[in-house]
Design a protein around this motif. Sequence first.
Motif, mmCIF file in Angstrom:
data_model
loop_
_atom_site.group_PDB
_atom_site.id
_atom_site.type_symbol
_atom_site.label_atom_id
_atom_site.label_comp_id
_atom_site.label_asym_id
_atom_site.label_seq_id
_atom_site.Cartn_x
_atom_site.Cartn_y
_atom_site.Cartn_z
ATOM 1 N N VAL A 180 0.852 -1.185 0.000
ATOM 2 C CA VAL A 180 0.000 0.000 0.000
ATOM 3 C C VAL A 180 0.889 1.237 0.000
ATOM 4 O O VAL A 180 1.858 1.310 0.766
ATOM 5 C CB VAL A 180 -0.926 0.017 1.233
ATOM 6 C CG1 VAL A 180 -1.793 1.279 1.238
ATOM 7 C CG2 VAL A 180 -1.796 -1.231 1.266
ATOM 8 N N ALA A 181 0.565 2.204 -0.856
ATOM 9 C CA ALA A 181 1.389 3.416 -0.966
ATOM 10 C C ALA A 181 0.528 4.665 -0.947
ATOM 11 O O ALA A 181 -0.611 4.669 -1.418
ATOM 12 C CB ALA A 181 2.221 3.382 -2.244
ATOM 13 N N ILE A 182 1.118 5.729 -0.415
ATOM 14 C CA ILE A 182 0.552 7.084 -0.486
ATOM 15 C C ILE A 182 1.497 7.922 -1.332
ATOM 16 O O ILE A 182 2.717 7.897 -1.116
ATOM 17 C CB ILE A 182 0.425 7.714 0.912
ATOM 18 C CG1 ILE A 182 -0.617 6.980 1.761
ATOM 19 C CG2 ILE A 182 0.077 9.204 0.810
ATOM 20 C CD1 ILE A 182 -0.609 7.408 3.223
ATOM 21 N N VAL A 183 0.945 8.667 -2.288
ATOM 22 C CA VAL A 183 1.736 9.629 -3.041
ATOM 23 C C VAL A 183 1.015 10.966 -2.980
ATOM 24 O O VAL A 183 -0.132 11.077 -3.419
ATOM 25 C CB VAL A 183 1.930 9.201 -4.520
ATOM 26 C CG1 VAL A 183 2.821 10.217 -5.238
ATOM 27 C CG2 VAL A 183 2.551 7.811 -4.604
ATOM 28 N N SER B 250 -0.787 -3.006 -4.832
ATOM 29 C CA SER B 250 -2.155 -3.457 -4.566
ATOM 30 C C SER B 250 -3.103 -2.321 -4.218
ATOM 31 O O SER B 250 -4.298 -2.379 -4.522
ATOM 32 C CB SER B 250 -2.159 -4.490 -3.437
ATOM 33 O OG SER B 250 -1.546 -5.686 -3.866
ATOM 34 N N SER B 251 -2.577 -1.281 -3.570
ATOM 35 C CA SER B 251 -3.453 -0.190 -3.137
ATOM 36 C C SER B 251 -2.705 1.135 -3.179
ATOM 37 O O SER B 251 -1.576 1.220 -2.685
ATOM 38 C CB SER B 251 -3.975 -0.451 -1.721
ATOM 39 O OG SER B 251 -4.856 0.576 -1.304
ATOM 40 N N LEU B 252 -3.327 2.141 -3.761
ATOM 41 C CA LEU B 252 -2.734 3.476 -3.886
ATOM 42 C C LEU B 252 -3.684 4.521 -3.332
ATOM 43 O O LEU B 252 -4.866 4.543 -3.683
ATOM 44 C CB LEU B 252 -2.433 3.799 -5.352
ATOM 45 C CG LEU B 252 -2.004 5.240 -5.661
ATOM 46 C CD1 LEU B 252 -0.634 5.540 -5.068
ATOM 47 C CD2 LEU B 252 -1.994 5.494 -7.180
ATOM 48 N N ILE B 253 -3.155 5.375 -2.473
ATOM 49 C CA ILE B 253 -3.917 6.535 -1.988
ATOM 50 C C ILE B 253 -3.357 7.767 -2.674
ATOM 51 O O ILE B 253 -2.200 8.135 -2.483
ATOM 52 C CB ILE B 253 -3.826 6.665 -0.454
ATOM 53 C CG1 ILE B 253 -4.491 5.459 0.214
ATOM 54 C CG2 ILE B 253 -4.491 7.962 0.014
ATOM 55 C CD1 ILE B 253 -4.311 5.412 1.724
ATOM 56 N N ILE B 254 -4.186 8.388 -3.495
ATOM 57 C CA ILE B 254 -3.837 9.628 -4.184
ATOM 58 C C ILE B 254 -4.191 10.777 -3.244
ATOM 59 O O ILE B 254 -5.366 11.042 -2.990
ATOM 60 C CB ILE B 254 -4.603 9.747 -5.512
ATOM 61 C CG1 ILE B 254 -4.221 8.612 -6.460
ATOM 62 C CG2 ILE B 254 -4.358 11.099 -6.171
ATOM 63 C CD1 ILE B 254 -5.061 8.561 -7.729
ATOM 64 N N ALA B 255 -3.188 11.457 -2.717
ATOM 65 C CA ALA B 255 -3.401 12.540 -1.755
ATOM 66 C C ALA B 255 -3.255 13.871 -2.478
ATOM 67 O O ALA B 255 -2.163 14.242 -2.899
ATOM 68 C CB ALA B 255 -2.389 12.444 -0.615
ATOM 69 N N VAL B 256 -4.380 14.595 -2.625
ATOM 70 C CA VAL B 256 -4.396 15.770 -3.482
ATOM 71 C C VAL B 256 -5.227 16.906 -2.892
ATOM 72 O O VAL B 256 -6.123 16.690 -2.085
ATOM 73 C CB VAL B 256 -4.951 15.430 -4.885
ATOM 74 C CG1 VAL B 256 -3.958 14.600 -5.672
ATOM 75 C CG2 VAL B 256 -6.280 14.698 -4.780
ATOM 76 N N ARG B 257 -4.904 18.096 -3.361
ATOM 77 C CA ARG B 257 -5.649 19.285 -2.955
ATOM 78 C C ARG B 257 -7.046 19.285 -3.577
ATOM 79 O O ARG B 257 -8.028 19.590 -2.924
ATOM 80 C CB ARG B 257 -4.866 20.521 -3.397
ATOM 81 C CG ARG B 257 -5.422 21.828 -2.917
ATOM 82 C CD ARG B 257 -4.514 22.962 -3.378
ATOM 83 N NE ARG B 257 -4.788 24.194 -2.694
ATOM 84 C CZ ARG B 257 -4.083 25.315 -2.853
ATOM 85 N NH1 ARG B 257 -3.048 25.318 -3.681
ATOM 86 N NH2 ARG B 257 -4.397 26.401 -2.173
ATOM 87 N N ILE C 70 4.583 2.429 1.861
ATOM 88 C CA ILE C 70 5.348 3.470 1.174
ATOM 89 C C ILE C 70 4.602 4.800 1.266
ATOM 90 O O ILE C 70 3.385 4.857 1.062
ATOM 91 C CB ILE C 70 5.529 3.123 -0.322
ATOM 92 C CG1 ILE C 70 6.316 1.815 -0.482
ATOM 93 C CG2 ILE C 70 6.202 4.254 -1.080
ATOM 94 C CD1 ILE C 70 6.230 1.226 -1.886
ATOM 95 N N ALA C 71 5.327 5.860 1.550
ATOM 96 C CA ALA C 71 4.783 7.222 1.436
ATOM 97 C C ALA C 71 5.801 8.069 0.683
ATOM 98 O O ALA C 71 6.961 8.155 1.094
ATOM 99 C CB ALA C 71 4.499 7.823 2.807
ATOM 100 N N ILE C 72 5.371 8.641 -0.422
ATOM 101 C CA ILE C 72 6.218 9.548 -1.200
ATOM 102 C C ILE C 72 5.618 10.948 -1.090
ATOM 103 O O ILE C 72 4.507 11.196 -1.563
ATOM 104 C CB ILE C 72 6.296 9.109 -2.679
ATOM 105 C CG1 ILE C 72 6.905 7.712 -2.787
ATOM 106 C CG2 ILE C 72 7.121 10.116 -3.484
ATOM 107 C CD1 ILE C 72 6.938 7.160 -4.200
ATOM 108 N N LEU C 73 6.344 11.837 -0.440
ATOM 109 C CA LEU C 73 5.854 13.205 -0.222
ATOM 110 C C LEU C 73 6.369 14.082 -1.357
ATOM 111 O O LEU C 73 7.466 14.634 -1.298
ATOM 112 C CB LEU C 73 6.300 13.716 1.149
ATOM 113 C CG LEU C 73 5.918 12.829 2.338
ATOM 114 C CD1 LEU C 73 6.181 13.568 3.648
ATOM 115 C CD2 LEU C 73 4.477 12.362 2.265
#
Length: 303
Positions: A40-43, A64-71, A121-124
């Motif tokens: 699971v990842a956050i970008v 397997s899982s992606l969290i799209i973190a957006v304005r 994973i977290a990619i800032l």
Amino acid sequence: MSASFDLGPPTRSARSLFLESQFYSSVQWPPQNTSLEGRVAIVTGSSSGLGLEASCQLLSLGLSSLIIAVRSTEKGEQVASKFRAEYPKSKIQVWSLEMESYDSIQAFAHRVEVEISRLDIAILNAGMQTANFSTTPSTGHEKLVQVNYLSTMLLGILLLPALKTKSPLGTPGRLSVVSSGTARGAKICTPKGMAVLPALDKPSSWHPVERYAVSKLLGHLFMVSLVQHVSADDVIINLVDPGLVKDTGLQGFAPLPVRIFFYCFKAVLGRKLSVGASTYVDAAVVKGKESHGCYVANWKISP
């Protein structure tokens, strides 16, 4: 400390380092057997540019899982719908994240703690550039320092517990913070007796190009301190520099003549978007504990 710190400062000029970076660095794609199945990842900032391309590359490796973190969740959903069609086996979520708001950052981190059972994973990646001095109303800090440094590092800190406890036992979570080689040429000058942040909040100290570099330098300085408190056995943290990349919106703030200049400049010297994004995947997936606390540029640990 970190291997980057142990290397000491670069001994060559910024121009020499830049040209080598753009023209003489070999792209290092992930090994062919790389699989992110189950992970699971956050970008952050993943609705366009490098964040979007990095997300695509992670999904292509079986994420397997992606969290799209957006304005803008509207833009995020547009991206998510395309990803869902192309990668139907992956779970794609769009979460709201406003990097100018501490409340939004804290709410996002709380949501991570409550709503997901795994985080690897977290990619800032979310960051900004601007032509004009302004402050963030809720904090009073200059906006580039607020978004690129203060808010980014706060989010990183708040995600550390989840990256430690929600990654599989024996497999450290990964936190990669996007940086820039411009940090190497940054200078911070403050009036005698004044602390750094209050000095940077004054319009008299403002220059758009210099301030962007300073915001990234602060991240380097913070990293040196942070890794003294975090074990690489729990979470591997690094800074990653994608280099100068074409087709990003970082200079979209600028007046038309400046945008034209940067378009031409990047057309000649810039990396392809896919190549720039591959540095994110390399830092967050391929590199191991040797990169903890390091500045990763051109796919290698750098000073």
